[in-house]
Design a protein around this motif. Structure first.
Motif, mmCIF file in Angstrom:
data_model
loop_
_atom_site.group_PDB
_atom_site.id
_atom_site.type_symbol
_atom_site.label_atom_id
_atom_site.label_comp_id
_atom_site.label_asym_id
_atom_site.label_seq_id
_atom_site.Cartn_x
_atom_site.Cartn_y
_atom_site.Cartn_z
ATOM 1 N N PRO A 9 0.008 12.459 8.763
ATOM 2 C CA PRO A 9 0.843 11.637 7.875
ATOM 3 C C PRO A 9 0.181 10.314 7.510
ATOM 4 O O PRO A 9 -0.637 9.779 8.267
ATOM 5 C CB PRO A 9 2.114 11.402 8.699
ATOM 6 N N MET A 10 0.528 9.808 6.324
ATOM 7 C CA MET A 10 0.125 8.461 5.917
ATOM 8 C C MET A 10 1.318 7.543 6.109
ATOM 9 O O MET A 10 2.425 7.849 5.653
ATOM 10 C CB MET A 10 -0.313 8.447 4.446
ATOM 11 N N ASN A 11 1.103 6.419 6.766
ATOM 12 C CA ASN A 11 2.190 5.487 7.051
ATOM 13 C C ASN A 11 2.055 4.267 6.156
ATOM 14 O O ASN A 11 1.329 3.320 6.470
ATOM 15 C CB ASN A 11 2.159 5.087 8.529
ATOM 16 N N PHE A 12 2.752 4.326 5.023
ATOM 17 C CA PHE A 12 2.671 3.243 4.055
ATOM 18 C C PHE A 12 3.476 2.037 4.521
ATOM 19 O O PHE A 12 4.594 2.165 5.023
ATOM 20 C CB PHE A 12 3.177 3.707 2.691
ATOM 21 N N TYR B 196 0.542 -0.073 0.944
ATOM 22 C CA TYR B 196 -0.810 0.316 1.339
ATOM 23 C C TYR B 196 -0.743 1.136 2.619
ATOM 24 O O TYR B 196 0.215 1.060 3.391
ATOM 25 C CB TYR B 196 -1.711 -0.914 1.543
ATOM 26 N N ALA B 197 -1.803 1.946 2.828
ATOM 27 C CA ALA B 197 -1.875 2.778 4.030
ATOM 28 C C ALA B 197 -3.325 3.071 4.345
ATOM 29 O O ALA B 197 -4.184 3.106 3.458
ATOM 30 C CB ALA B 197 -1.113 4.083 3.821
ATOM 31 N N HIS B 198 -3.610 3.297 5.637
ATOM 32 C CA HIS B 198 -4.917 3.805 6.055
ATOM 33 C C HIS B 198 -5.069 5.226 5.515
ATOM 34 O O HIS B 198 -4.133 6.021 5.573
ATOM 35 C CB HIS B 198 -5.021 3.837 7.579
ATOM 36 N N ASN B 199 -6.248 5.545 5.031
ATOM 37 C CA ASN B 199 -6.493 6.896 4.543
ATOM 38 C C ASN B 199 -6.675 7.862 5.708
ATOM 39 O O ASN B 199 -7.361 7.551 6.679
ATOM 40 C CB ASN B 199 -7.736 6.932 3.655
ATOM 41 N N PRO B 200 -6.071 9.050 5.623
ATOM 42 C CA PRO B 200 -6.244 10.063 6.669
ATOM 43 C C PRO B 200 -7.647 10.674 6.593
ATOM 44 O O PRO B 200 -8.387 10.433 5.635
ATOM 45 C CB PRO B 200 -5.164 11.096 6.326
ATOM 46 N N LYS C 111 -11.296 2.758 3.069
ATOM 47 C CA LYS C 111 -10.405 3.096 4.176
ATOM 48 C C LYS C 111 -8.933 3.124 3.776
ATOM 49 O O LYS C 111 -8.094 3.582 4.556
ATOM 50 C CB LYS C 111 -10.562 2.069 5.309
ATOM 51 N N TYR C 112 -8.601 2.617 2.587
ATOM 52 C CA TYR C 112 -7.197 2.388 2.259
ATOM 53 C C TYR C 112 -6.817 2.979 0.905
ATOM 54 O O TYR C 112 -7.651 3.150 0.012
ATOM 55 C CB TYR C 112 -6.891 0.884 2.232
ATOM 56 N N THR C 113 -5.522 3.250 0.786
ATOM 57 C CA THR C 113 -4.905 3.565 -0.511
ATOM 58 C C THR C 113 -3.890 2.477 -0.823
ATOM 59 O O THR C 113 -3.065 2.124 0.036
ATOM 60 C CB THR C 113 -4.216 4.942 -0.479
ATOM 61 N N ALA D 47 0.415 -9.976 -2.089
ATOM 62 C CA ALA D 47 -0.324 -8.708 -2.076
ATOM 63 C C ALA D 47 -1.823 -8.964 -2.083
ATOM 64 O O ALA D 47 -2.589 -8.276 -1.385
ATOM 65 C CB ALA D 47 0.085 -7.859 -3.280
ATOM 66 N N MET D 48 -2.252 -9.962 -2.833
ATOM 67 C CA MET D 48 -3.684 -10.267 -2.887
ATOM 68 C C MET D 48 -4.182 -10.757 -1.537
ATOM 69 O O MET D 48 -5.315 -10.446 -1.129
ATOM 70 C CB MET D 48 -3.965 -11.319 -3.969
ATOM 71 N N SER D 49 -3.358 -11.478 -0.803
ATOM 72 C CA SER D 49 -3.779 -11.942 0.523
ATOM 73 C C SER D 49 -3.961 -10.771 1.480
ATOM 74 O O SER D 49 -4.849 -10.797 2.346
ATOM 75 C CB SER D 49 -2.755 -12.939 1.084
ATOM 76 N N ILE D 50 -3.142 -9.736 1.328
ATOM 77 C CA ILE D 50 -3.307 -8.532 2.145
ATOM 78 C C ILE D 50 -4.625 -7.846 1.802
ATOM 79 O O ILE D 50 -5.373 -7.417 2.695
ATOM 80 C CB ILE D 50 -2.113 -7.568 1.921
ATOM 81 N N ILE D 51 -4.928 -7.760 0.510
ATOM 82 C CA ILE D 51 -6.194 -7.166 0.075
ATOM 83 C C ILE D 51 -7.370 -7.930 0.686
ATOM 84 O O ILE D 51 -8.338 -7.332 1.179
ATOM 85 C CB ILE D 51 -6.300 -7.176 -1.458
#
Length: 339
Positions: free
Chosen positions: A218-221, A229-233, A282-284, A322-326
């Motif tokens: 699973p992807m945990n958004f 955003y989520a880590h890519n599987p 690594k991310y979506t 959102a940009m700070s997360i990026i």
């Protein structure tokens, strides 16, 4: 059979039953009473048949008889693709009730025949394992937790239960109309197979669910306003399933086969003309698509250095959080995970 799936969960939360008054939901109604489950019901009247108003009044009377709340919704849906629009309409209604009255679970009366019909239709569309298992006993849709306690009951067993306990119910005459794809599959294929191979079919679905759980990670958004955003599987199939699930659960949008094939290539994609999906390393990242935004040179240069997708930048420019997360993610700093 007499047991319900997820009985332990049913006894813990506040429950809303999607109730049509037909064979399946009438059986589930009485099985919930038998197991001392606290619940209310929700009924949608589409006014498609002469008996629609009578069925609504029967639902209200049945709820009153057992001191339950009956929530009703009346609508008339014209035009093509009635089944899809009716499903969207009732889930909007159910979602409203779930939030307003703080129900924990929505119950639907899908059963084993429904599951086999869905599998057959999905196979004829060229779908994979997660899609053919689209009807699950515990699922989520647009933030609503859904339980399907009858999913291991077959239609003949349900009808036998109703007859033995003399439980009144309505018959939807449209179920005999083979102009509806599901009805055609039911009468021509799934019903005869279920009568011959019921126990084997039930076992096969259990194995398929186990296989799906082991194959699909699973992807945990994580959502921040309209940004997610989520880590890519580790594999492409899990990635596509994860993104597809996100759109179903949180946006009520079904990805097309074209969308799914495009996502396999990675990079940026516009979904439904309104949402950008950016698959980067690594991310979506998923955000509203905001084209034609005029950005200053410094911001554009920072995005270039961070390798932020071009289609994602318009939204990020007007959304500092959102940009700070990026910046954190692209700079190699891990944000906390909540999975």
């Amino acid at each position: 059979m007499s047991e319900l799936l997820h009985l332990d969960l049913l006894k813990k939360g506040r429950v809303l039953l999607a109730f049509s008054g037909g064979v399946d939901s009438s059986a589930l109604f009485h099985l919930l009473l038998k197991n001392n489950i606290q619940f209310d019901i929700a009924h949608v009247n589409y006014h498609t048949r002469p008996s629609s108003d009578e069925e609504e009044q029967s639902a209200i009377a049945l709820a009153h008889q057992h001191n339950l709340q009956c929530h009703t919704h009346s609508c008339r849906l014209g035009g093509a693709n009635f089944e899809h629009r009716a499903r969207e309409e009732r889930y909007r209604f159910f979602g409203y009730l779930m939030k307003k009255h703080h129900y924990t679970y929505l119950l639907t009366a899908h059963q084993l025949n429904d599951r086999l019909e869905w599998l057959m239709m999905q196979m004829c569309r060229g779908s994979g394992l997660p899609e053919i298992l689209g009807i699950r006993s515990h699922d989520t849709r647009e933030g609503i937790e859904i339980l399907r306690p009858l999913l291991e009951w077959d239609r003949d067993s349900i009808e036998t239960y109703l007859d033995e306990h003399k439980i009144p119910h309505h018959i939807d005459e449209s179920n005999a109309d083979e102009r509806y794809t599901r009805n055609a599959f039911r009468h021509r294929y799934s019903a005869p197979m279920m009568r011959e191979y019921r126990d084997a079919i039930r076992r096969s679905f259990r194995y398929l669910e186990e296989d799906n759980s082991s194959l699909i990670e699973p992807m945990n958004f994580i959502e921040v306003d309209s940004f997610a955003y989520a880590h890519n599987p580790p594999n492409i199939r899990s990635l596509v399933v994860g993104i597809d699930t996100f759109f179903k659960q949180y946006q009520g949008y079904l990805l097309s086969q074209h969308d799914k094939e495009a996502l396999k290539r990675g990079g940026e994609h516009i979904i439904g003309r309104h949402t950008v999906v950016s698959i980067e390393g690594k991310y979506t990242f998923i955000a509203p698509y905001e084209p034609n935004v005029v950005m200053d040179k410094g911001f554009r240069e920072e995005c270039r250095k961070l390798k932020v997708g071009v289609k994602l930048r318009g939204y990020l420019y007007g959304t500092p959080e959102a940009m700070s997360i990026i910046r954190l993610l692209k700079g190699g700093l891990e944000l906390p995970r909540f999975d």
